[in-house]
Design an enzyme around this catalytic site. Structure first.
Site, PDB file in Angstrom:
ATOM      1  N   LYS A   1      32.021  45.630  40.311  1.00 28.89           N
ATOM      2  CA  LYS A   1      32.818  46.789  39.880  1.00 28.89           C
ATOM      3  C   LYS A   1      34.015  46.331  39.035  1.00 28.89           C
ATOM      4  O   LYS A   1      34.229  46.830  37.934  1.00 28.89           O
ATOM      5  CB  LYS A   1      33.323  47.589  41.091  1.00 28.89           C
ATOM      6  CG  LYS A   1      32.236  48.119  41.996  1.00 28.89           C
ATOM      7  CD  LYS A   1      32.784  48.966  43.128  1.00 28.89           C
ATOM      8  CE  LYS A   1      33.611  48.225  44.156  1.00 28.89           C
ATOM      9  NZ  LYS A   1      32.871  47.254  44.984  1.00 28.89           N
TER      10      LYS A   1
ATOM     11  N   ARG B   1      35.942  55.481  48.633  1.00 26.82           N
ATOM     12  CA  ARG B   1      35.118  54.660  49.512  1.00 26.82           C
ATOM     13  C   ARG B   1      34.712  55.419  50.777  1.00 26.82           C
ATOM     14  O   ARG B   1      34.003  54.866  51.621  1.00 26.82           O
ATOM     15  CB  ARG B   1      35.887  53.405  49.918  1.00 26.82           C
ATOM     16  CG  ARG B   1      35.632  52.216  48.983  1.00 26.82           C
ATOM     17  CD  ARG B   1      36.532  51.071  49.422  1.00 26.82           C
ATOM     18  NE  ARG B   1      35.968  49.774  49.193  1.00 26.82           N
ATOM     19  CZ  ARG B   1      36.294  49.000  48.152  1.00 26.82           C
ATOM     20  NH1 ARG B   1      37.105  49.425  47.221  1.00 26.82           N
ATOM     21  NH2 ARG B   1      35.770  47.801  48.044  1.00 26.82           N
TER      22      ARG B   1
ATOM     23  N   ARG C   1      33.249  33.313  45.054  1.00 27.91           N
ATOM     24  CA  ARG C   1      34.589  33.721  44.644  1.00 27.91           C
ATOM     25  C   ARG C   1      35.632  33.205  45.649  1.00 27.91           C
ATOM     26  O   ARG C   1      36.706  32.762  45.278  1.00 27.91           O
ATOM     27  CB  ARG C   1      34.688  35.249  44.527  1.00 27.91           C
ATOM     28  CG  ARG C   1      36.063  35.690  44.013  1.00 27.91           C
ATOM     29  CD  ARG C   1      36.133  37.159  43.711  1.00 27.91           C
ATOM     30  NE  ARG C   1      36.000  37.958  44.925  1.00 27.91           N
ATOM     31  CZ  ARG C   1      35.905  39.282  44.938  1.00 27.91           C
ATOM     32  NH1 ARG C   1      35.919  39.955  43.799  1.00 27.91           N
ATOM     33  NH2 ARG C   1      35.791  39.936  46.070  1.00 27.91           N
TER      34      ARG C   1
ATOM     35  N   ARG D   1      40.505  33.876  48.117  1.00 27.01           N
ATOM     36  CA  ARG D   1      40.765  35.230  48.634  1.00 27.01           C
ATOM     37  C   ARG D   1      40.400  35.287  50.111  1.00 27.01           C
ATOM     38  O   ARG D   1      39.292  34.893  50.488  1.00 27.01           O
ATOM     39  CB  ARG D   1      39.930  36.251  47.825  1.00 27.01           C
ATOM     40  CG  ARG D   1      40.783  37.365  47.250  1.00 27.01           C
ATOM     41  CD  ARG D   1      39.973  38.261  46.378  1.00 27.01           C
ATOM     42  NE  ARG D   1      39.392  39.363  47.135  1.00 27.01           N
ATOM     43  CZ  ARG D   1      38.888  40.443  46.572  1.00 27.01           C
ATOM     44  NH1 ARG D   1      38.904  40.576  45.257  1.00 27.01           N
ATOM     45  NH2 ARG D   1      38.375  41.402  47.308  1.00 27.01           N
TER      46      ARG D   1
ATOM     47  N   ARG E   1      32.571  43.807  55.690  1.00 25.43           N
ATOM     48  CA  ARG E   1      32.751  44.688  54.523  1.00 25.43           C
ATOM     49  C   ARG E   1      31.436  45.368  54.156  1.00 25.43           C
ATOM     50  O   ARG E   1      31.428  46.535  53.751  1.00 25.43           O
ATOM     51  CB  ARG E   1      33.283  43.871  53.334  1.00 25.43           C
ATOM     52  CG  ARG E   1      34.730  43.459  53.514  1.00 25.43           C
ATOM     53  CD  ARG E   1      35.111  42.274  52.667  1.00 25.43           C
ATOM     54  NE  ARG E   1      35.100  42.572  51.246  1.00 25.43           N
ATOM     55  CZ  ARG E   1      35.149  41.628  50.302  1.00 25.43           C
ATOM     56  NH1 ARG E   1      35.202  40.353  50.633  1.00 25.43           N
ATOM     57  NH2 ARG E   1      35.149  41.972  49.036  1.00 25.43           N
TER      58      ARG E   1
HETATM   59  P1  B4P Z   1      33.777  41.835  41.484  1.00 24.37           P
HETATM   60  O1  B4P Z   1      33.561  42.467  40.162  1.00 24.37           O
HETATM   61  O2  B4P Z   1      35.155  41.312  41.748  1.00 24.37           O
HETATM   62  O3  B4P Z   1      33.378  42.748  42.712  1.00 24.37           O
HETATM   63  P2  B4P Z   1      33.932  44.115  43.247  1.00 24.37           P
HETATM   64  O4  B4P Z   1      32.724  44.953  43.415  1.00 24.37           O
HETATM   65  O5  B4P Z   1      35.028  44.656  42.365  1.00 24.37           O
HETATM   66  O6  B4P Z   1      34.646  43.618  44.619  1.00 24.37           O
HETATM   67  P3  B4P Z   1      35.255  44.198  45.978  1.00 24.37           P
HETATM   68  O7  B4P Z   1      34.539  45.436  46.398  1.00 24.37           O
HETATM   69  O8  B4P Z   1      35.220  43.037  46.897  1.00 24.37           O
HETATM   70  O9  B4P Z   1      36.799  44.431  45.773  1.00 24.37           O
HETATM   71  P4  B4P Z   1      37.931  45.477  46.038  1.00 24.37           P
HETATM   72  O10 B4P Z   1      39.069  44.777  45.457  1.00 24.37           O
HETATM   73  O11 B4P Z   1      37.595  46.825  45.511  1.00 24.37           O
HETATM   74  O12 B4P Z   1      32.711  40.668  41.590  1.00 24.37           O
HETATM   75  C1  B4P Z   1      32.610  39.827  42.716  1.00 24.37           C
HETATM   76  C2  B4P Z   1      32.203  38.411  42.272  1.00 24.37           C
HETATM   77  O13 B4P Z   1      30.915  38.446  41.636  1.00 24.37           O
HETATM   78  C3  B4P Z   1      33.169  37.817  41.243  1.00 24.37           C
HETATM   79  O14 B4P Z   1      33.401  36.467  41.579  1.00 24.37           O
HETATM   80  C4  B4P Z   1      32.422  37.919  39.919  1.00 24.37           C
HETATM   81  O15 B4P Z   1      32.755  36.893  39.013  1.00 24.37           O
HETATM   82  C5  B4P Z   1      30.962  37.827  40.352  1.00 24.37           C
HETATM   83  N1  B4P Z   1      30.072  38.600  39.467  1.00 24.37           N
HETATM   84  C6  B4P Z   1      30.310  39.823  38.945  1.00 24.37           C
HETATM   85  N2  B4P Z   1      29.262  40.224  38.177  1.00 24.37           N
HETATM   86  C7  B4P Z   1      28.326  39.210  38.244  1.00 24.37           C
HETATM   87  C8  B4P Z   1      27.027  39.023  37.666  1.00 24.37           C
HETATM   88  N3  B4P Z   1      26.455  39.940  36.873  1.00 24.37           N
HETATM   89  N4  B4P Z   1      26.345  37.896  37.981  1.00 24.37           N
HETATM   90  C9  B4P Z   1      26.905  36.938  38.790  1.00 24.37           C
HETATM   91  N5  B4P Z   1      28.139  37.049  39.343  1.00 24.37           N
HETATM   92  C10 B4P Z   1      28.846  38.176  39.081  1.00 24.37           C
HETATM   93  O16 B4P Z   1      38.132  45.655  47.638  1.00 24.37           O
HETATM   94  C11 B4P Z   1      38.748  44.731  48.498  1.00 24.37           C
HETATM   95  C12 B4P Z   1      39.243  45.364  49.806  1.00 24.37           C
HETATM   96  O17 B4P Z   1      40.350  46.283  49.531  1.00 24.37           O
HETATM   97  C13 B4P Z   1      38.268  46.243  50.604  1.00 24.37           C
HETATM   98  O18 B4P Z   1      37.422  45.454  51.447  1.00 24.37           O
HETATM   99  C14 B4P Z   1      39.252  47.164  51.418  1.00 24.37           C
HETATM  100  O19 B4P Z   1      39.776  46.486  52.548  1.00 24.37           O
HETATM  101  C15 B4P Z   1      40.398  47.392  50.456  1.00 24.37           C
HETATM  102  N6  B4P Z   1      40.235  48.656  49.690  1.00 24.37           N
HETATM  103  C16 B4P Z   1      40.057  48.741  48.326  1.00 24.37           C
HETATM  104  N7  B4P Z   1      39.907  50.032  47.950  1.00 24.37           N
HETATM  105  C17 B4P Z   1      39.997  50.779  49.098  1.00 24.37           C
HETATM  106  C18 B4P Z   1      39.886  52.187  49.353  1.00 24.37           C
HETATM  107  N8  B4P Z   1      39.644  53.059  48.382  1.00 24.37           N
HETATM  108  N9  B4P Z   1      40.013  52.607  50.640  1.00 24.37           N
HETATM  109  C19 B4P Z   1      40.253  51.744  51.639  1.00 24.37           C
HETATM  110  N10 B4P Z   1      40.340  50.395  51.463  1.00 24.37           N
HETATM  111  C20 B4P Z   1      40.213  49.922  50.199  1.00 24.37           C
END
Ligand code: B4P
Length: 193
Positions: A14, A92, A131, A137, A148
């Protein structure tokens, strides 16, 4: 305004895809994960509280997230050149989804599309462990990743049904190069825009 929700499990890409999308479509980026991590880094009360949930793989309580949504939205969209918003990691839960609809409605806006990134669980775990090694992290370790994923399946996926009923859900294969996935998402945004 083009209001896109980017939806998917932790590690589905995302945040990665949002960075390219905000540039191409001139959108503001609302990443609730980034907002919470910034609060943690600034050692605010909200940041300390958020970290106590994030480090266990749990969601921050809905009331807190919903409370900050409108002010973050208004602050991020105040630039004249802003053509819309990418909601990354929000909503979420069902109450967050309802709050987002209400907040947009109050501003005469609506969600344009929900892009769901589909990635198999083994790949999600591998990406997040990787990551964790690279960035340190504290929620990217095996135990927390499992928690998660459970939260995602139990609390977040019910939103998909809701958006599907509204005819707003678009699923995209989230495996492949970042560029290929970006091209898939862009093609569908160009259709709804
Ligand atoms: P990202 O792109 O970072 O993944 P994400 O889906 O954004 O991550 P996440 O859901 O963990 O984060 P958030 O901060 O929202 O990619 C992950 C990895 O994959 C990276 O290393 C990237 O380089 C790699 N990658 C990406 N695309 C790739 C591809 N095509 N091929 C290979 N590798 C690839 O959430 C973190 C925490 O915050 C939650 O657990 C929760 O505690 C809290 N939180 C956030 N929003 C909330 C909400 N609305 N309500 C309640 N809690 C919330």
């Amino acid at each position: 305004m083009l209001n896109i929700v980017i939806f998917g499990a932790p590690g589905s890409g995302k945040g990665t895809q949002s960075i390219n999308l905000i540039e191409k479509y001139k959108l503001a980026h609302i990443s609730t994960g980034d907002v919470l991590r910034a609060e943690k880094a600034a050692e605010t009360e909200l940041g300390k509280l958020a970290d106590s949930y994030m480090s266990k793989g749990q969601l921050i309580p809905d009331e807190l997230m919903i409370d900050i949504l409108a002010s973050v939205f208004d602050q991020k969209t105040k630039n004249e050149g802003c053509k819309g918003v990418i909601f990354d990691g929000f909503p979420r839960t069902i109450p967050q989804g309802t709050a987002l609809n209400e907040m947009l409605e109050e501003r005469g806006q609506k969600i344009s599309a929900v892009v769901s990134l589909d990635v198999p669980e083994e790949e999600l775990i591998e990406r997040l462990l990787n990551r964790g090694k690279l960035t340190g992290r504290n929620d990217d370790n095996y135990e927390t990743i499992k928690a998660r994923l459970d939260v995602y399946y139990n609390q977040t996926t019910p939103l998909k049904e809701l958006y599907e009923k509204d005819g707003k859900l678009y699923s995209v294969e989230g495996v492949g190069s970042v560029e290929d996935i970006f091209a898939r998402i862009s093609a569908l945004i160009d259709r709804v825009n």
